[in-house]
Design a protein around this motif. Structure first.
Motif, mmCIF file in Angstrom:
data_model
loop_
_atom_site.group_PDB
_atom_site.id
_atom_site.type_symbol
_atom_site.label_atom_id
_atom_site.label_comp_id
_atom_site.label_asym_id
_atom_site.label_seq_id
_atom_site.Cartn_x
_atom_site.Cartn_y
_atom_site.Cartn_z
ATOM 1 N N TYR A 39 12.177 4.627 -20.323
ATOM 2 C CA TYR A 39 10.937 4.697 -19.304
ATOM 3 C C TYR A 39 11.799 3.778 -18.173
ATOM 4 C CZ TYR A 39 8.460 8.540 -22.103
ATOM 5 O OH TYR A 39 7.783 9.161 -23.215
ATOM 6 N N GLY A 40 13.083 3.566 -18.518
ATOM 7 C CA GLY A 40 13.031 2.390 -17.339
ATOM 8 C C GLY A 40 14.112 2.990 -16.290
ATOM 9 N N PRO A 41 14.606 2.336 -15.341
ATOM 10 C CA PRO A 41 15.566 3.243 -14.206
ATOM 11 C C PRO A 41 16.466 3.723 -15.271
ATOM 12 C CG PRO A 41 14.607 1.085 -13.775
ATOM 13 C CD PRO A 41 14.716 1.023 -15.257
ATOM 14 N N GLY A 42 17.494 3.931 -15.298
ATOM 15 C CA GLY A 42 17.958 4.359 -16.090
ATOM 16 C C GLY A 42 18.059 5.299 -17.315
ATOM 17 N N GLY A 43 16.873 5.009 -17.630
ATOM 18 C CA GLY A 43 16.676 6.225 -19.316
ATOM 19 C C GLY A 43 16.172 6.981 -18.601
ATOM 20 N N GLN A 44 15.173 6.810 -17.217
ATOM 21 C CA GLN A 44 14.617 8.300 -16.781
ATOM 22 C C GLN A 44 15.667 9.169 -16.177
ATOM 23 O OE1 GLN A 44 10.754 7.978 -13.568
ATOM 24 N NE2 GLN A 44 10.724 5.454 -14.517
ATOM 25 N N ILE A 45 16.837 8.366 -15.732
ATOM 26 C CA ILE A 45 17.462 9.574 -15.142
ATOM 27 C C ILE A 45 18.772 10.180 -15.761
ATOM 28 C CG2 ILE A 45 19.779 9.209 -13.718
ATOM 29 C CD1 ILE A 45 17.318 8.923 -11.919
ATOM 30 N N SER A 46 18.970 9.170 -17.081
ATOM 31 C CA SER A 46 19.310 9.839 -18.775
ATOM 32 C C SER A 46 18.402 11.560 -19.030
ATOM 33 C CB SER A 46 20.245 9.745 -18.815
ATOM 34 O OG SER A 46 18.531 8.402 -19.929
ATOM 35 N N THR A 47 17.185 10.499 -19.489
ATOM 36 C CA THR A 47 16.337 11.818 -19.997
ATOM 37 C C THR A 47 15.934 12.939 -19.031
ATOM 38 O OG1 THR A 47 15.216 9.845 -20.663
ATOM 39 C CG2 THR A 47 14.425 11.400 -21.071
ATOM 40 N N TYR A 48 15.697 12.900 -17.640
ATOM 41 C CA TYR A 48 15.519 13.638 -17.232
ATOM 42 C C TYR A 48 17.179 14.439 -16.786
ATOM 43 C CZ TYR A 48 14.941 17.132 -12.742
ATOM 44 O OH TYR A 48 14.348 18.172 -11.623
ATOM 45 N N ALA A 49 17.455 14.471 -17.440
ATOM 46 C CA ALA A 49 19.626 14.818 -16.649
ATOM 47 C C ALA A 49 19.358 15.397 -17.882
ATOM 48 C CB ALA A 49 20.061 14.366 -16.022
ATOM 49 N N ILE A 50 19.333 15.513 -18.729
ATOM 50 C CA ILE A 50 19.582 15.347 -20.515
ATOM 51 C C ILE A 50 18.386 17.148 -20.407
ATOM 52 C CG2 ILE A 50 19.473 15.331 -22.458
ATOM 53 C CD1 ILE A 50 20.293 12.390 -21.927
ATOM 54 N N MET A 51 17.161 17.308 -20.308
ATOM 55 C CA MET A 51 16.692 18.137 -20.816
ATOM 56 C C MET A 51 16.984 18.905 -19.004
ATOM 57 S SD MET A 51 13.727 17.468 -22.208
ATOM 58 C CE MET A 51 12.928 18.893 -22.337
ATOM 59 N N TYR A 52 17.273 19.051 -17.533
ATOM 60 C CA TYR A 52 17.610 19.998 -16.871
ATOM 61 C C TYR A 52 18.982 20.514 -17.628
ATOM 62 C CZ TYR A 52 18.102 22.113 -12.627
ATOM 63 O OH TYR A 52 17.804 22.729 -11.706
ATOM 64 N N PHE A 53 19.524 19.398 -18.565
ATOM 65 C CA PHE A 53 20.453 20.340 -18.588
ATOM 66 C C PHE A 53 20.013 21.046 -20.049
ATOM 67 C CE2 PHE A 53 24.858 20.195 -21.943
ATOM 68 C CZ PHE A 53 25.688 20.057 -20.694
ATOM 69 N N LEU A 54 20.381 20.693 -21.175
ATOM 70 C CA LEU A 54 19.676 21.104 -21.659
ATOM 71 C C LEU A 54 19.019 22.885 -21.225
ATOM 72 C CD1 LEU A 54 18.189 18.721 -24.856
ATOM 73 C CD2 LEU A 54 20.562 19.393 -24.671
ATOM 74 N N LYS A 55 18.086 22.830 -20.462
ATOM 75 C CA LYS A 55 17.495 23.797 -20.310
ATOM 76 C C LYS A 55 18.544 25.292 -19.341
ATOM 77 C CE LYS A 55 12.280 22.405 -20.326
ATOM 78 N NZ LYS A 55 12.164 24.032 -21.624
ATOM 79 N N SER A 56 19.487 24.308 -18.991
ATOM 80 C CA SER A 56 20.287 25.151 -17.925
ATOM 81 C C SER A 56 21.169 26.198 -18.989
ATOM 82 C CB SER A 56 21.820 24.099 -17.081
ATOM 83 O OG SER A 56 19.996 23.372 -16.357
ATOM 84 N N VAL A 57 21.804 24.949 -19.920
ATOM 85 C CA VAL A 57 23.283 25.797 -21.055
ATOM 86 C C VAL A 57 22.546 26.422 -21.963
ATOM 87 C CG1 VAL A 57 24.403 23.972 -20.146
ATOM 88 C CG2 VAL A 57 23.328 23.490 -22.417
ATOM 89 N N THR A 58 21.614 26.501 -22.323
ATOM 90 C CA THR A 58 20.327 27.076 -23.526
ATOM 91 C C THR A 58 19.870 28.377 -23.717
ATOM 92 O OG1 THR A 58 18.866 25.766 -24.202
ATOM 93 C CG2 THR A 58 20.631 25.039 -24.692
ATOM 94 N N GLU A 59 19.661 28.417 -22.168
ATOM 95 C CA GLU A 59 18.606 29.959 -21.640
ATOM 96 C C GLU A 59 17.266 29.598 -22.291
ATOM 97 O OE1 GLU A 59 20.986 33.042 -22.951
ATOM 98 O OE2 GLU A 59 22.820 32.554 -21.573
ATOM 99 N N GLN A 60 17.170 28.241 -22.518
ATOM 100 C CA GLN A 60 15.536 28.571 -23.057
ATOM 101 C C GLN A 60 14.510 28.863 -22.162
ATOM 102 O OE1 GLN A 60 14.396 27.969 -25.906
ATOM 103 N NE2 GLN A 60 13.847 25.430 -26.196
ATOM 104 N N PRO A 61 13.931 29.918 -22.480
ATOM 105 C CA PRO A 61 12.638 30.159 -21.363
ATOM 106 C C PRO A 61 12.094 28.896 -20.506
ATOM 107 C CG PRO A 61 11.744 30.659 -23.808
ATOM 108 C CD PRO A 61 13.476 29.452 -24.175
#
Length: 377
Positions: A355-377
């Protein structure tokens, strides 16, 4: 006088938000400064308050305190600026727009910095046994029922240390949001050298497929995520194994060009990077150039390589930011879907605090990436 000396010390520490750490223990301090900035900012505010009630050294103390406060808060401001454009940039890079509210994490939020850590249950199981070798992984089952994608986490540690218990908060967060997570151990240098860890990832894929029915794993949706040395392993495995179920790779501050990396060693007060690479590859570049080339993920990029998310801090003193720039260029050259997130203030292991500045950016990006490439509903 004590107040002024303390302010000077805090001012010098605050410089770690804009300058690379010059020594190992200062690098560790830089992680705290960058990812828990409100703690240091609160101390400075106390000094400012006390200074108003004191007449000794008031002006120099106040000047240094105000400058320090600005520097301590700078990762927060810069994280906000990076996060402001992140959703749009990720949508363009990976060709999929994720609807707002698809997951609770935001690119950056001031209130999010104070969230408590979450923990979900995991089980440790052996995924590969051969003689004395007994490799285990920690499996975090998805907290949402149904057949779900699986994220394989590869820990860092200069190829010679670390384990599957490293930074477990992200594993718990992913499991809570509908992803199985397999945090693996792999064989460590110098006893085992490249490409042994890549073979371990291959065995992990095999094991998880065997367990797919029991554990409800969607074998058409695997993701590799690695940190530091683990990112080199994840990238090399992802680009060379040609795993049909692999949908993407997340590279957190990993060395992508081993040849270039050996030619530009890190600060010896931080780490003897050449010795670390020699232990992993069996010697120096002059005697083993082919091993350095065969362990450079960048050289295995093709037009068929899986989508890749790269996240790197510009103040990284263990793995140079240049590694990610070089890999980014190679992915661009081959037309592979990818995106490089640059964190101007961040050092190595900036994701220590979810939940730090870098941690927030990376966690959000990872979640967005996972949803983008795994075709999650």
């Amino acid at each position: 006088m004590v107040k002024l000396i303390l302010t000077i010390i805090l001012f010098l520490i605050s410089l770690l938000t804009v300058l690379p750490a010059p020594a190992f223990y200062l690098w560790l301090l830089a992680i705290a400064v960058d990812e828990f900035p409100w703690i240091f900012a609160a101390i400075i505010l106390v000094i400012i308050f006390i200074n108003f009630r004191s007449s000794s050294y008031q002006l120099p103390t106040m000047i240094l305190a105000i400058i320090s406060l600005g520097l301590y808060l700078s990762p927060v401001f810069r994280s906000y600026l990076v996060g402001r454009e992140l959703e749009k940039n990720l949508a363009v890079a990976f060709g999929k727009e994720i609807k707002k509210g698809a997951f609770e994490f935001r690119p950056f939020s001031y209130t999010q910095m104070f969230k408590p850590k979450e923990k979900t249950p995991c089980q440790s199981v052996s995924y590969y046994k051969n003689g004395k070798t007994d490799l285990k992984l920690d499996f975090y089952p998805s907290q949402i029922k149904g057949k779900k994608p699986c994220v394989i986490i590869v820990h860092g540690g200069s190829w010679k240390s670390g384990d599957s218990q490293q930074l477990p908060e992200l594993n718990s967060y992913l499991a809570k949001n509908g992803y199985h997570v397999a945090a693996i151990n792999y064989r460590l240098a110098p006893e085992f050298q490249s490409p042994a860890p890549v073979k371990d990832i291959s065995n992990a894929f095999r094991f998880l497929k065997e367990k797919s029915t029991e554990w409800n794993i969607d074998t058409t949706n695997f993701i590799l995520l690695g940190r530091s040395a683990g990112a080199q392993i994840a990238l090399l495995a992802g680009y060379s194994l040609k795993e049909p179920g692999l949908k993407g790779i997340v590279d957190l501050y990993g060395p992508a060009d081993m040849v270039w990396g050996y030619s530009i060693p890190s600060n010896p007060l931080i780490m003897d990077s050449r010795k670390v690479m020699e232990d992993y590859l069996g010697g120096g570049y002059s005697g083993h150039p082919e091993k350095f080339e065969k362990s450079s993920p960048l050289l295995f990029v093709t037009k068929q390589s899986p989508p890749t998310l790269l996240i790197h801090g510009k103040n990284d003193v263990l793995v140079a930011y240049e590694h990610s720039k070089r890999l980014n260029a190679k992915l661009e050259e081959n037309g592979v879907k990818h995106y490089l997130i640059t964190l101007p203030w961040a050092t190595h292991a900036f994701d220590y605090n979810l939940y730090g500045p870098g941690g927030q950016i990376s966690t959000y990006a990872i979640m967005y990436f996972l949803k983008s490439v795994t075709e999650q509903p």
